[in-house]
Design a protein around this motif. Structure first.
Motif, PDB file in Angstrom:
ATOM      1  N   UNK A   8       0.641  -1.224  -0.089  1.00  0.00           N
ATOM      2  CA  UNK A   8       0.003   0.009  -0.067  1.00  0.00           C
ATOM      3  C   UNK A   8       0.813   1.381  -0.029  1.00  0.00           C
ATOM      4  N   UNK A   9       1.928   1.356   0.512  1.00  0.00           N
ATOM      5  CA  UNK A   9       2.502   2.459   0.782  1.00  0.00           C
ATOM      6  C   UNK A   9       3.835   2.669  -0.474  1.00  0.00           C
ATOM      7  N   UNK A  57       9.166  11.561  -6.647  1.00  0.00           N
ATOM      8  CA  UNK A  57       9.039  12.006  -8.000  1.00  0.00           C
ATOM      9  C   UNK A  57       8.576  13.431  -7.717  1.00  0.00           C
ATOM     10  N   UNK A  58       7.606  13.673  -7.059  1.00  0.00           N
ATOM     11  CA  UNK A  58       7.035  14.998  -7.002  1.00  0.00           C
ATOM     12  C   UNK A  58       8.014  16.178  -6.243  1.00  0.00           C
ATOM     13  N   UNK A  59       8.556  15.583  -5.181  1.00  0.00           N
ATOM     14  CA  UNK A  59       9.246  16.378  -4.267  1.00  0.00           C
ATOM     15  C   UNK A  59      10.760  16.339  -4.269  1.00  0.00           C
ATOM     16  N   UNK A  60      11.253  15.542  -5.002  1.00  0.00           N
ATOM     17  CA  UNK A  60      12.732  14.902  -5.006  1.00  0.00           C
ATOM     18  C   UNK A  60      13.661  15.995  -5.609  1.00  0.00           C
ATOM     19  N   UNK A  61      13.193  16.823  -6.354  1.00  0.00           N
ATOM     20  CA  UNK A  61      13.949  18.115  -6.723  1.00  0.00           C
ATOM     21  C   UNK A  61      14.491  18.895  -5.820  1.00  0.00           C
ATOM     22  N   UNK A  62      13.386  19.328  -5.013  1.00  0.00           N
ATOM     23  CA  UNK A  62      13.686  20.242  -3.883  1.00  0.00           C
ATOM     24  C   UNK A  62      14.023  19.672  -2.713  1.00  0.00           C
ATOM     25  N   UNK A  63      14.018  18.474  -2.449  1.00  0.00           N
ATOM     26  CA  UNK A  63      14.335  17.294  -1.266  1.00  0.00           C
ATOM     27  C   UNK A  63      14.677  16.091  -1.647  1.00  0.00           C
ATOM     28  N   UNK A  64      16.250  16.330  -2.061  1.00  0.00           N
ATOM     29  CA  UNK A  64      16.691  15.298  -2.638  1.00  0.00           C
ATOM     30  C   UNK A  64      17.198  13.904  -1.777  1.00  0.00           C
ATOM     31  N   UNK A  65      16.762  14.260  -0.528  1.00  0.00           N
ATOM     32  CA  UNK A  65      16.798  13.096   0.487  1.00  0.00           C
ATOM     33  C   UNK A  65      15.696  12.213   0.248  1.00  0.00           C
ATOM     34  N   UNK A  66      14.627  12.657  -0.397  1.00  0.00           N
ATOM     35  CA  UNK A  66      13.496  11.752  -0.861  1.00  0.00           C
ATOM     36  C   UNK A  66      13.781  10.778  -2.015  1.00  0.00           C
ATOM     37  N   UNK A  67      14.882  10.979  -2.755  1.00  0.00           N
ATOM     38  CA  UNK A  67      15.267  10.083  -3.618  1.00  0.00           C
ATOM     39  C   UNK A  67      15.842   8.715  -2.962  1.00  0.00           C
ATOM     40  N   UNK A  68      16.705   9.221  -1.852  1.00  0.00           N
ATOM     41  CA  UNK A  68      17.303   8.042  -0.981  1.00  0.00           C
ATOM     42  C   UNK A  68      16.359   7.541  -0.060  1.00  0.00           C
ATOM     43  N   UNK A  69      15.039   8.007   0.336  1.00  0.00           N
ATOM     44  CA  UNK A  69      14.145   7.313   1.001  1.00  0.00           C
ATOM     45  C   UNK A  69      13.542   6.253   0.244  1.00  0.00           C
ATOM     46  N   UNK A  70      13.248   6.920  -0.978  1.00  0.00           N
ATOM     47  CA  UNK A  70      12.422   5.838  -2.214  1.00  0.00           C
ATOM     48  C   UNK A  70      13.411   4.635  -2.290  1.00  0.00           C
ATOM     49  N   UNK A 123      13.446   2.535   0.906  1.00  0.00           N
ATOM     50  CA  UNK A 123      12.173   1.912   0.967  1.00  0.00           C
ATOM     51  C   UNK A 123      12.475   0.547   0.199  1.00  0.00           C
ATOM     52  N   UNK A 124      12.485   0.993  -1.139  1.00  0.00           N
ATOM     53  CA  UNK A 124      12.256  -0.481  -1.850  1.00  0.00           C
ATOM     54  C   UNK A 124      13.453  -1.474  -1.550  1.00  0.00           C
ATOM     55  N   UNK A 125      14.709  -1.124  -1.117  1.00  0.00           N
ATOM     56  CA  UNK A 125      15.523  -2.131  -0.426  1.00  0.00           C
ATOM     57  C   UNK A 125      14.927  -2.872   0.545  1.00  0.00           C
ATOM     58  N   UNK A 151      17.823  -9.632  10.270  1.00  0.00           N
ATOM     59  CA  UNK A 151      17.198  -8.599  11.063  1.00  0.00           C
ATOM     60  C   UNK A 151      17.935  -7.281  11.341  1.00  0.00           C
ATOM     61  N   UNK A 152      19.207  -7.513  11.591  1.00  0.00           N
ATOM     62  CA  UNK A 152      20.232  -6.623  11.446  1.00  0.00           C
ATOM     63  C   UNK A 152      20.302  -5.643  10.443  1.00  0.00           C
ATOM     64  N   UNK A 153      20.232  -6.295   9.157  1.00  0.00           N
ATOM     65  CA  UNK A 153      20.312  -5.536   7.910  1.00  0.00           C
ATOM     66  C   UNK A 153      19.097  -4.914   7.761  1.00  0.00           C
ATOM     67  N   UNK A 154      17.969  -5.263   7.831  1.00  0.00           N
ATOM     68  CA  UNK A 154      16.662  -4.355   8.050  1.00  0.00           C
ATOM     69  C   UNK A 154      16.936  -3.231   8.999  1.00  0.00           C
ATOM     70  N   UNK A 155      17.363  -3.392   9.995  1.00  0.00           N
ATOM     71  CA  UNK A 155      17.530  -2.489  11.187  1.00  0.00           C
ATOM     72  C   UNK A 155      18.343  -1.214  10.710  1.00  0.00           C
ATOM     73  N   UNK A 156      19.298  -1.807   9.962  1.00  0.00           N
ATOM     74  CA  UNK A 156      20.222  -0.931   9.425  1.00  0.00           C
ATOM     75  C   UNK A 156      19.583   0.099   8.498  1.00  0.00           C
ATOM     76  N   UNK A 157      18.940  -0.585   7.604  1.00  0.00           N
ATOM     77  CA  UNK A 157      18.082   0.301   6.488  1.00  0.00           C
ATOM     78  C   UNK A 157      16.950   1.238   7.198  1.00  0.00           C
ATOM     79  N   UNK A 158      16.342   0.902   8.330  1.00  0.00           N
ATOM     80  CA  UNK A 158      15.416   1.700   8.998  1.00  0.00           C
ATOM     81  C   UNK A 158      16.222   2.880   9.837  1.00  0.00           C
TER      82      UNK A 158
END
Length: 167
Positions: A36-37, A46-59, A62-64, A109-116
């Motif tokens: 869902x997310x 996509x919409x805000x990544x140009x002004x907030x480049x951290x969102x590209x890393x968030x994306x 998240x997918x990782x 679990x450690x790897x997932x925690x590191x991503x979070x």
């Protein structure tokens, strides 16, 4: 079934009860929430990544995380949880193999925690910028809830369930 938020109760629960709880209260909702997310995370980056480049890393993170957790929960449900149920019933001859699989899950679990943790750092603790729209706000709130649920899920497994079999 024991009260979900009272971790102390889980120490007295049998392994099958904990496993069933993890699947129904963490795995199923996690897989649904990841699905869902996904479109919202994509849209916000996509919409805000140009002004907030951290969102590209968030994306990217998240997918990782999504990929890792889908594979991880499937492995737990299809292979490791049935093995733990057999361990609990003393029906496993090769306990070393089972223990190695549990140790591998802990590393996942450690790897997932590191991503979070990286998500939390990238978002400055999910702090919203002044120009955050409703979707941006929703994504950060749901990522923070996803983090809390994942840590509780991992706690039940790493600190209560798994130590029963790896000594």
């Amino acid at each position: 079934m024991p009260e979900e938020t009272n971790v102390e109760v889980w120490t007295d629960s049998d392994s099958n009860t904990i496993i069933d709880h993890v699947i129904s209260h963490y795995h199923r909702p996690l897989i649904e929430e990841l699905s869902l997310l996904s479109p919202y995370v994509t849209k916000v980056s996509r919409v805000h990544g140009e002004h907030h480049p951290e969102l590209l890393k968030v994306n990217e993170l998240f997918y990782e995380f999504k990929k890792e957790m889908i594979e991880h929960t499937a492995k737990e449900e299809e292979i490791v949880f049935p093995l733990i149920k057999k361990l609990a019933a003393n029906e496993v001859e090769n306990t070393e193999e089972a223990i190695n699989m549990i140790i591998e899950l802990e590393k996942e679990h450690d790897a997932a925690g590191a991503i979070l943790k990286e998500l939390r750092i990238i978002t400055s603790d999910f702090a919203l910028p002044f120009d955050a729209c409703g979707t941006y706000t929703l994504v950060y709130q749901r990522l923070e809830m996803l983090e809390a649920d994942t840590f509780m899920h991992v706690h039940l497994e790493n600190n209560i369930l798994f130590p029963r079999y790896i000594k």
